[in-house]
Design a protein around this motif. Structure first.
Motif, short mmCIF file in Angstrom:
data_model
loop_
_atom_site.label_atom_id
_atom_site.label_comp_id
_atom_site.label_asym_id
_atom_site.label_seq_id
_atom_site.Cartn_x
_atom_site.Cartn_y
_atom_site.Cartn_z
N GLU A 1 0.83 -1.21 0.00
CA GLU A 1 0.00 0.00 0.00
C GLU A 1 0.86 1.26 0.00
OE1 GLU A 1 -2.27 -3.20 0.86
OE2 GLU A 1 -1.23 -2.44 2.60
N LYS A 2 2.00 1.18 0.72
CA LYS A 2 2.87 2.35 0.78
C LYS A 2 3.45 2.65 -0.58
CE LYS A 2 4.67 4.59 4.57
NZ LYS A 2 4.19 5.71 4.08
N VAL A 3 3.90 1.60 -1.25
CA VAL A 3 4.49 1.78 -2.58
C VAL A 3 3.42 2.30 -3.53
CG1 VAL A 3 5.61 0.57 -4.47
CG2 VAL A 3 6.10 -0.09 -2.14
N ALA A 4 2.17 1.87 -3.30
CA ALA A 4 1.10 2.22 -4.23
C ALA A 4 0.53 3.60 -3.99
CB ALA A 4 -0.02 1.19 -4.13
N GLU A 5 1.01 4.30 -2.98
CA GLU A 5 0.48 5.65 -2.73
C GLU A 5 0.76 6.57 -3.89
OE1 GLU A 5 2.05 6.91 1.02
OE2 GLU A 5 0.60 5.68 2.10
#
Lengths: 106, 428
Positions: free
Chosen positions: B89-93
């Motif tokens: 999720e962090k990478v996908a922000e």
């Protein structure tokens, strides 16, 4: 066949498998997630379930002007106009009542 | 085999039984109660010298095996944790947020007399094969909703069906423990059942089948805990895959660019990745809390998603060898029966037992839309090969083909007058 195996055999099988798995090569999640995201972004332009299909190329295009669609449109529209009139009417009535109450109080 | 005394169950079969298998005798001999002996009651006449210490040894094996597997599991967990440096999720922000989705039902395929259990698309993006509980397998034309072929299987609960890559044959199977291949002919009057070929032979129900890249080989999974690769022409077993400790419920072949692997999920809560050539179990994932009902590869081939009875769907990354995302909500209490990715892998469609389909954003882990319409649980879901539409089959005997529609008004097909009232406020 798994149902016929005794518990010991199942455990032995799992143990063999675990021994193999401990030594498999792995990459860090930061790298793999970035690759997944890049792949996804590259392909998202062609994803028709996100962008939608233009009507002229859509084999499932709903026919316009079919009698079913006309009836549905009319039905929906008459109900909507009726409801909007009802809400307007009740709103106006409430305003009138409030004004009347205010006049009575003063 | 040993009689089922407490000792036999705890410490496993005694040494004599494994060497001289005896027919089942349920004599509960007084001698078998003594803990120092390692022979069961039916073996005692054959073993004149009871070995006092070996009772402990066989008990030790079970315990030591368990302890060893525990330590290995912990080590595996540690290795995997080391590489878990960031959440997906962090990478996908950084990724763009998805716009509002508006899925509309374009076609409803009615004709099955009972629950639709499985469906598959043909590579020509137009035809669909579906199988149901009453034994009927129907080939539909999704554009016109016509039924092109119908086959009645001699068994009920046809739980698996697949379309051949060439579009010339279908494979199906279920409670009859075998997979039958029917060549489809253009002549509509021809009796398809006459040309049936039985390909796979399992010892329990067939839960999934799929053709490999050609019409010549079929991969099947069965309730007997094994998966197998068969040659269609001769019906020969080419490779079998053992590793699950319970029924194998689902399987999916890797997309052709990435190679010869497939993933299977089973009632033992594990998802295993296998190598087709060698028959080896390459990777295994067991973070689910309940039976895995469906597994699907990510379009790039580096990950796969699974749907389970614990009401979650999870994304597992094959290169990082761990689960990277969970798609769940507290409000979803029913198991997920089926999943599929959209073409780009951004959307994950999951059909649940509470009659809905949830659409998840794969990268961000959030739910994008809920789709209503089915009147019973959604049993199978597939996106068409060109990604224009997806079809869902349900226990309400129908299949629905849905697409991303244009339009401002969102259609919530739940019946009743509430959708129309909602339309007033959404309409602009």
């Amino acid at each position: 066949m798994a149902r016929d195996m005794s518990d010991i055999d199942i455990l032995k099988m799992e143990l063999e498998q675990l021994k193999k798995e401990v030594s498999t090569p792995r990459e860090p999640v930061s790298k793999t997630s970035k690759d997944t995201m890049d792949w996804c972004e590259a392909a998202s332009g062609t994803d028709l379930l996100i962008t939608g299909v233009p009507d002229d190329k859509n084999p499932y295009k709903p026919e316009k002007g079919g009698w079913k669609n006309i009836m549905l449109y009319l039905h929906r529209n008459t109900w909507q106009t009726y409801c909007s009139y009802v809400s307007l009417f009740t709103g106006l009535k409430r305003l009138k009542l409030e004004r009347k109450n205010r006049r009575d109080i003063h | 085999m040993c009689d089922q005394t407490f000792l036999a169950i705890t410490f496993g079969p005694c040494d004599s039984c494994s060497e001289n298998p005896v027919g089942r005798q349920s004599r509960l001999d007084g001698r078998s109660q003594r803990a120092t002996k390692n022979i069961c009651s039916c073996c005692s006449p054959f073993c004149p010298f009871p070995m006092a210490c070996q009772g402990l040894a066989s008990g030790e094996t079970l315990k030591s095996l368990k302890a060893e597997s525990e330590t290995l599991r912990k080590k595996l967990e540690e290795e995997r944790k080391k590489l878990h440096d960031v959440e997906l999720e962090k990478v996908a922000e950084k990724a763009e947020a998805l716009g509002e989705l508006n899925m509309k039902t374009r076609r409803t395929l009615k004709g099955h007399g009972n629950k639709v259990l499985c469906m598959d698309w043909c590579k020509d993006k137009r035809r669909i094969v579906s199988s149901s509980q009453d034994g009927k397998v129907i080939v539909w034309d999704a554009f016109t909703t016509n039924k092109e072929h119908a086959v009645t299987m001699p068994t009920t609960w046809v739980m698996a069906c697949a379309y051949a890559p060439s579009g010339c044959a279908i494979a199906c199977g279920g409670l009859d423990n075998k997979c039958s291949v029917y060549p489809l002919s253009l002549d509509k009057d021809e009796n398809l059942a006459a040309k049936k070929k039985s390909v796979a032979m399992h010892t329990n129900y067939l839960s999934g089948c799929t053709f490999t890249n050609s019409d010549m080989q079929i991969l099947t999974s069965s309730g007997d805990g094994t998966s197998a690769l068969w040659d269609v022409e001769s019906g020969q077993l080419l490779q079998s895959f053992h590793g699950h400790s319970a029924d194998v419920l689902t399987l999916d072949l890797a997309p052709s660019e990435t190679g010869n692997t497939f993933v299977s999920g089973g009632s033992d809560k594990k998802a295993n990745v296998w190598d087709l050539r060698s028959g080896q179990n390459v990777q295994s994932f067991d973070t689910h809390d309940s039976d895995i009902n469906c597994v699907k590869y990510y379009p790039s081939g580096d990950a796969f998603a699974s749907a389970s009875d614990d009401s979650t769907c999870r994304l597992f990354d094959l290169r990082a060898d761990r689960e990277v995302s969970i798609y769940s909500k507290d409000s979803i209490m029913f198991g997920a029966a089926s999943v599929d990715f959209s073409l780009s892998g951004r959307l994950l469609f999951a059909g649940y037992n509470d009659y809905t389909i949830n659409v998840w954003d794969v990268l961000k882990g959030t739910r994008v839309a809920i789709l209503f319409g089915h009147e019973n649980r959604v049993s199978s879901l597939r996106v068409s090969p060109d990604g224009t539409a997806f079809c869902s089959g349900s226990w309400d005997n129908t299949l629905r083909v849905r697409q991303e529609g244009r339009g401002v008004v969102r259609e919530l097909k739940q019946g009743g007058t509430t959708p129309y009232l909602k339309n007033i406020f959404l309409f602009n």
